[in-house]
Design a protein around this motif. Structure first.
Motif, PDB file in Angstrom:
ATOM      1  N   GLN A  23       0.825  -1.207   0.000  1.00  0.00           N
ATOM      2  CA  GLN A  23       0.000   0.000   0.000  1.00  0.00           C
ATOM      3  C   GLN A  23       0.859   1.258   0.000  1.00  0.00           C
ATOM      4  O   GLN A  23       0.550   2.248  -0.666  1.00  0.00           O
ATOM      5  N   THR A  24       1.966   1.224   0.730  1.00  0.00           N
ATOM      6  CA  THR A  24       2.866   2.381   0.766  1.00  0.00           C
ATOM      7  C   THR A  24       3.477   2.649  -0.605  1.00  0.00           C
ATOM      8  O   THR A  24       3.565   3.789  -1.060  1.00  0.00           O
ATOM      9  N   ASN A  25       3.878   1.565  -1.274  1.00  0.00           N
ATOM     10  CA  ASN A  25       4.448   1.732  -2.613  1.00  0.00           C
ATOM     11  C   ASN A  25       3.424   2.303  -3.580  1.00  0.00           C
ATOM     12  O   ASN A  25       3.753   3.107  -4.459  1.00  0.00           O
ATOM     13  N   THR A  26       2.161   1.879  -3.444  1.00  0.00           N
ATOM     14  CA  THR A  26       1.114   2.402  -4.327  1.00  0.00           C
ATOM     15  C   THR A  26       0.928   3.894  -4.116  1.00  0.00           C
ATOM     16  O   THR A  26       0.805   4.668  -5.080  1.00  0.00           O
ATOM     17  N   ASN A  27       0.911   4.320  -2.849  1.00  0.00           N
ATOM     18  CA  ASN A  27       0.774   5.749  -2.567  1.00  0.00           C
ATOM     19  C   ASN A  27       1.971   6.543  -3.086  1.00  0.00           C
ATOM     20  O   ASN A  27       1.828   7.651  -3.603  1.00  0.00           O
ATOM     21  N   GLN A  28       3.154   5.960  -2.928  1.00  0.00           N
ATOM     22  CA  GLN A  28       4.345   6.639  -3.439  1.00  0.00           C
ATOM     23  C   GLN A  28       4.286   6.786  -4.950  1.00  0.00           C
ATOM     24  O   GLN A  28       4.656   7.829  -5.498  1.00  0.00           O
ATOM     25  N   ASP A  29       3.813   5.733  -5.637  1.00  0.00           N
ATOM     26  CA  ASP A  29       3.703   5.816  -7.090  1.00  0.00           C
ATOM     27  C   ASP A  29       2.724   6.904  -7.506  1.00  0.00           C
ATOM     28  O   ASP A  29       2.932   7.616  -8.489  1.00  0.00           O
ATOM     29  N   GLU A  30       1.605   7.021  -6.736  1.00  0.00           N
ATOM     30  CA  GLU A  30       0.637   8.060  -7.072  1.00  0.00           C
ATOM     31  C   GLU A  30       1.228   9.444  -6.876  1.00  0.00           C
ATOM     32  O   GLU A  30       1.014  10.360  -7.674  1.00  0.00           O
ATOM     33  N   ILE A  31       2.014   9.626  -5.813  1.00  0.00           N
ATOM     34  CA  ILE A  31       2.620  10.935  -5.563  1.00  0.00           C
ATOM     35  C   ILE A  31       3.658  11.258  -6.637  1.00  0.00           C
ATOM     36  O   ILE A  31       3.731  12.384  -7.158  1.00  0.00           O
ATOM     37  N   ILE A  32       4.434  10.266  -6.995  1.00  0.00           N
ATOM     38  CA  ILE A  32       5.455  10.498  -8.024  1.00  0.00           C
ATOM     39  C   ILE A  32       4.810  10.798  -9.364  1.00  0.00           C
ATOM     40  O   ILE A  32       5.262  11.670 -10.119  1.00  0.00           O
ATOM     41  N   THR A 104      -2.291  12.293   2.719  1.00  0.00           N
ATOM     42  CA  THR A 104      -2.416  13.731   2.943  1.00  0.00           C
ATOM     43  C   THR A 104      -1.759  14.518   1.815  1.00  0.00           C
ATOM     44  O   THR A 104      -2.282  15.545   1.354  1.00  0.00           O
ATOM     45  N   LEU A 105      -0.609  14.033   1.359  1.00  0.00           N
ATOM     46  CA  LEU A 105       0.056  14.708   0.238  1.00  0.00           C
ATOM     47  C   LEU A 105      -0.771  14.652  -1.032  1.00  0.00           C
ATOM     48  O   LEU A 105      -0.809  15.614  -1.817  1.00  0.00           O
ATOM     49  N   LEU A 106      -1.462  13.541  -1.227  1.00  0.00           N
ATOM     50  CA  LEU A 106      -2.281  13.399  -2.422  1.00  0.00           C
ATOM     51  C   LEU A 106      -3.528  14.265  -2.381  1.00  0.00           C
ATOM     52  O   LEU A 106      -3.982  14.765  -3.416  1.00  0.00           O
ATOM     53  N   GLU A 107      -4.089  14.473  -1.195  1.00  0.00           N
ATOM     54  CA  GLU A 107      -5.361  15.180  -1.079  1.00  0.00           C
ATOM     55  C   GLU A 107      -5.192  16.663  -0.811  1.00  0.00           C
ATOM     56  O   GLU A 107      -6.037  17.461  -1.200  1.00  0.00           O
ATOM     57  N   ASP A 108      -4.115  17.062  -0.132  1.00  0.00           N
ATOM     58  CA  ASP A 108      -3.908  18.463   0.231  1.00  0.00           C
ATOM     59  C   ASP A 108      -2.925  19.087  -0.763  1.00  0.00           C
ATOM     60  O   ASP A 108      -1.747  18.740  -0.812  1.00  0.00           O
ATOM     61  N   GLU A 109      -3.422  20.047  -1.576  1.00  0.00           N
ATOM     62  CA  GLU A 109      -2.583  20.668  -2.597  1.00  0.00           C
ATOM     63  C   GLU A 109      -1.468  21.504  -1.972  1.00  0.00           C
ATOM     64  O   GLU A 109      -0.323  21.476  -2.436  1.00  0.00           O
ATOM     65  N   ASN A 110      -1.779  22.261  -0.915  1.00  0.00           N
ATOM     66  CA  ASN A 110      -0.757  23.090  -0.269  1.00  0.00           C
ATOM     67  C   ASN A 110       0.331  22.233   0.364  1.00  0.00           C
ATOM     68  O   ASN A 110       1.528  22.554   0.278  1.00  0.00           O
ATOM     69  N   PHE A 116       6.971  19.392  -2.249  1.00  0.00           N
ATOM     70  CA  PHE A 116       7.676  19.424  -3.528  1.00  0.00           C
ATOM     71  C   PHE A 116       8.776  20.492  -3.526  1.00  0.00           C
ATOM     72  O   PHE A 116       9.884  20.261  -4.016  1.00  0.00           O
ATOM     73  N   GLU A 117       8.478  21.650  -2.962  1.00  0.00           N
ATOM     74  CA  GLU A 117       9.458  22.734  -2.951  1.00  0.00           C
ATOM     75  C   GLU A 117      10.653  22.422  -2.059  1.00  0.00           C
ATOM     76  O   GLU A 117      11.740  22.952  -2.251  1.00  0.00           O
ATOM     77  N   ASN A 118      10.461  21.559  -1.054  1.00  0.00           N
ATOM     78  CA  ASN A 118      11.544  21.228  -0.123  1.00  0.00           C
ATOM     79  C   ASN A 118      12.362  20.016  -0.540  1.00  0.00           C
ATOM     80  O   ASN A 118      13.277  19.616   0.182  1.00  0.00           O
ATOM     81  N   LEU A 119      12.033  19.423  -1.679  1.00  0.00           N
ATOM     82  CA  LEU A 119      12.833  18.303  -2.165  1.00  0.00           C
ATOM     83  C   LEU A 119      14.235  18.776  -2.525  1.00  0.00           C
ATOM     84  O   LEU A 119      14.431  19.870  -3.069  1.00  0.00           O
ATOM     85  N   GLN A 120      15.232  17.939  -2.240  1.00  0.00           N
ATOM     86  CA  GLN A 120      16.623  18.307  -2.496  1.00  0.00           C
ATOM     87  C   GLN A 120      16.884  18.501  -3.987  1.00  0.00           C
ATOM     88  O   GLN A 120      17.591  19.432  -4.396  1.00  0.00           O
TER      89      GLN A 120
END
Length: 248
Positions: A23-32, A104-110, A116-120
């Protein structure tokens, strides 16, 4: 004989719940996929397989291939290249988050924009962009500072082009004149001129003979003038024949 009894068989219930890691991998894929729309998640880099000792070729000898340094090589020390940040094959920031945080990352745009802005990799790309802008601005200012010098050199170049054009026209005129003069000394031209001169000498000798026959000149003048013209005729004819033999 005792009757045999069969034990009833029970089937294990099937569960439709997915493992937490899946499930974690699925969420990560959606975020990516949300971070990079229309692109697939980059596959992790596979380290190259090291060749065996038997497959490795010995390094070439330094003595067999001497190093030659060219003193005329261009100096590229002033040219700087800004390295681009590498594209990550995975995001450690996502691996450390729980499924709830991923949702939360998927549902909350802010929240997603802040993450995203804090990614290295994003910060590195922004730094490279700002550095390139600064360098381009510096180069543009340096070029503009040389605008007056460039215009002066352009005017000087136009003046030299004009002088070159005038000298070229003068040279071509003199070259044509030289060709006209030199054309008179070709073998064919000399043969034609000698033939004309020999014919003129022969005509002059015939005229002198006619005058003598008509009694207009005495024999002394006839002999002197006639022999002179006949000598010219034979001399020019001999030269013409010699040139014709040479030209064959």
């Amino acid at each position: 004989a005792q009757p045999t009894t069969e034990a009833p068989t029970t089937e294990a219930p099937t569960s439709t719940a997915q493992p937490k890691s899946s499930q974690t991998n699925t969420n990560q894929d959606e975020i990516i996929s949300k971070m990079y729309p229309g692109q697939q998640r980059p596959a992790p880099a596979i380290p190259p397989k090291k060749p065996s000792v038997s497959q490795m070729s010995p390094p070439p000898s330094v003595a067999s291939k001497p190093l030659h340094l060219s003193h005329n090589a261009p100096n590229n020390s002033a040219v700087t290249h800004t390295p681009m940040p590498a594209i990550p094959s995975s995001f450690a920031e996502l691996d450390s988050k729980t499924p709830t945080e991923l949702l939360t990352l998927l549902e909350d745009e802010n929240e997603f924009n802040n993450f995203f802005e804090n990614l290295q990799c994003v910060r590195s790309m922004r730094e490279v962009r700002d550095e390139l802008r600064s360098k381009n601005e510096e180069v543009a200012k340096r070029n503009l500072s040389k605008e007056s010098e460039l215009e002066s050199l352009q005017r000087e170049l136009n003046t030299r082009r004009q002088v070159l054009s005038e000298k070229k026209a003068l040279f071509e005129s003199k070259l044509r004149k030289q060709d006209e003069v030199m054309s008179q000394f070709t073998t064919s031209s000399l043969i034609i001129n000698l033939e004309s001169a020999a014919l003129a000498a022969e005509t002059s000798s015939d005229t002198i003979a006619d005058k003598f026959l008509r009694g207009e000149i005495d024999h002394k003048a006839f002999i002197t003038d006639f022999m002179k013209e006949r000598k010219l005729y034979h001399l020019r004819s001999a030269k013409k024949e010699s040139l014709m033999m040479i030209s064959r």
